[in-house]
Design an enzyme around this catalytic site. Structure first.
Site, PDB file in Angstrom:
ATOM      1  N   ASN A   1       0.970  -1.348   0.015  1.00  0.00           N
ATOM      2  CA  ASN A   1       0.014  -0.120   0.026  1.00  0.00           C
ATOM      3  C   ASN A   1       0.754   1.248   0.104  1.00  0.00           C
ATOM      4  O   ASN A   1       1.785   1.237   0.688  1.00  0.00           O
ATOM      5  CB  ASN A   1      -0.947  -0.001   1.147  1.00  0.00           C
ATOM      6  CG  ASN A   1      -1.967  -1.025   1.134  1.00  0.00           C
ATOM      7  OD1 ASN A   1      -2.516  -1.323   0.379  1.00  0.00           O
ATOM      8  ND2 ASN A   1      -2.261  -1.675   2.319  1.00  0.00           N
TER       9      ASN A   1
ATOM     10  N   GLY B   1      -4.376   3.470   1.667  1.00  0.00           N
ATOM     11  CA  GLY B   1      -4.500   3.290   2.864  1.00  0.00           C
ATOM     12  C   GLY B   1      -3.346   2.956   3.734  1.00  0.00           C
ATOM     13  O   GLY B   1      -3.377   2.454   4.610  1.00  0.00           O
TER      14      GLY B   1
ATOM     15  N   HIS C   1       6.415  -1.942   3.608  1.00  0.00           N
ATOM     16  CA  HIS C   1       6.291  -3.113   4.230  1.00  0.00           C
ATOM     17  C   HIS C   1       5.293  -4.185   3.059  1.00  0.00           C
ATOM     18  O   HIS C   1       4.341  -3.433   2.530  1.00  0.00           O
ATOM     19  CB  HIS C   1       5.407  -3.171   5.283  1.00  0.00           C
ATOM     20  CG  HIS C   1       4.279  -2.297   5.317  1.00  0.00           C
ATOM     21  ND1 HIS C   1       4.278  -1.075   5.615  1.00  0.00           N
ATOM     22  CD2 HIS C   1       2.964  -2.742   5.365  1.00  0.00           C
ATOM     23  CE1 HIS C   1       3.192  -0.498   5.721  1.00  0.00           C
ATOM     24  NE2 HIS C   1       2.350  -1.338   5.207  1.00  0.00           N
TER      25      HIS C   1
HETATM   26  P1  5GP Z   1      -0.644  -0.340   5.744  1.00  0.00           P
HETATM   27  O1  5GP Z   1      -2.018   0.113   5.985  1.00  0.00           O
HETATM   28  O2  5GP Z   1       0.263   0.898   6.027  1.00  0.00           O
HETATM   29  O3  5GP Z   1      -0.260  -0.803   4.523  1.00  0.00           O
HETATM   30  O4  5GP Z   1      -0.288  -1.533   6.819  1.00  0.00           O
HETATM   31  C1  5GP Z   1       0.017  -1.556   8.209  1.00  0.00           C
HETATM   32  C2  5GP Z   1      -0.200  -2.610   8.846  1.00  0.00           C
HETATM   33  O5  5GP Z   1       0.676  -2.489   9.933  1.00  0.00           O
HETATM   34  C3  5GP Z   1      -1.724  -2.700   9.063  1.00  0.00           C
HETATM   35  O6  5GP Z   1      -2.106  -3.988   8.503  1.00  0.00           O
HETATM   36  C4  5GP Z   1      -1.779  -2.915  10.623  1.00  0.00           C
HETATM   37  O7  5GP Z   1      -2.742  -3.876  11.175  1.00  0.00           O
HETATM   38  C5  5GP Z   1      -0.263  -3.556  11.002  1.00  0.00           C
HETATM   39  N1  5GP Z   1       0.098  -2.897  12.179  1.00  0.00           N
HETATM   40  C6  5GP Z   1       0.043  -1.567  12.850  1.00  0.00           C
HETATM   41  N2  5GP Z   1       0.584  -1.790  13.920  1.00  0.00           N
HETATM   42  C7  5GP Z   1       1.138  -2.825  14.245  1.00  0.00           C
HETATM   43  C8  5GP Z   1       2.042  -3.297  15.365  1.00  0.00           C
HETATM   44  O8  5GP Z   1       2.253  -2.699  16.335  1.00  0.00           O
HETATM   45  N3  5GP Z   1       1.990  -4.575  15.264  1.00  0.00           N
HETATM   46  C9  5GP Z   1       1.986  -5.463  14.021  1.00  0.00           C
HETATM   47  N4  5GP Z   1       2.521  -6.552  14.170  1.00  0.00           N
HETATM   48  N5  5GP Z   1       1.315  -4.995  13.125  1.00  0.00           N
HETATM   49  C10 5GP Z   1       0.818  -3.505  13.067  1.00  0.00           C
END
Ligand code: 5GP
Ligand code: ZN
Length: 113
Positions: free
Chosen positions: A86, A92, A99
């Site tokens: 993303n 989002g 990642h």
């Molecule tokens: P994005 O929305 O930026 O593509 O994904 C971020 C991801 O990080 C989300 O799926 C969210 O659930 C995950 N996430 C956010 N905070 C933490 C955390 O403290 N630990 C872990 N393991 N995942 C996290």
């Protein structure tokens, strides 16, 4: 640096780690959207795809191959899985440390929401 994933890499914040080497860390997403939901991150901070430089080609390749290897080890490779970066607001992105989401263990839909 106030980056959540850098803090996970530094072990300042706990995570359920599924793979680690010198360059890459993979850990279970805290809010899984599928039976397998793993995040593959480079240990070196890169904010998003928009920040990638030519010198990052190798680490991105490692992330993608690691996701494939984890899918294989989970037994979801033959059935299929989804890998997602993303990038920025409309996609989002909430954590600005690049990642790769590995999602699998259930049927995925297309187009994505
Ligand atoms: P994005 O929305 O930026 O593509 O994904 C971020 C991801 O990080 C989300 O799926 C969210 O659930 C995950 N996430 C956010 N905070 C933490 C955390 O403290 N630990 C872990 N393991 N995942 C996290
Ligand atoms: Zn970071």
């Amino acid at each position: 640096m106030d980056c959540l994933f850098c803090r996970i890499i530094a072990r300042e914040i706990p995570a359920s780690v599924v793979y680690e080497d010198d360059r890459v860390l993979a850990f279970n997403d805290i809010n899984p959207q599928a039976p397998t939901h793993v995040l593959v991150v480079p240990k070196r901070h890169i904010a998003s795809l928009a920040e990638l430089a030519a010198e990052d080609d190798a680490i991105v390749g490692e992330m993608v191959r690691r996701a494939a290897a984890i899918a294989e080890s989970r037994g979801i490779a033959a059935g299929g899985y989804r890998t997602v970066f993303n990038t920025n607001r409309d996609a989002g992105q909430t954590v600005f440390h690049i990642h790769l989401h590995l999602l699998g263990g259930r049927a995925m839909h297309w187009p994505p929401g």
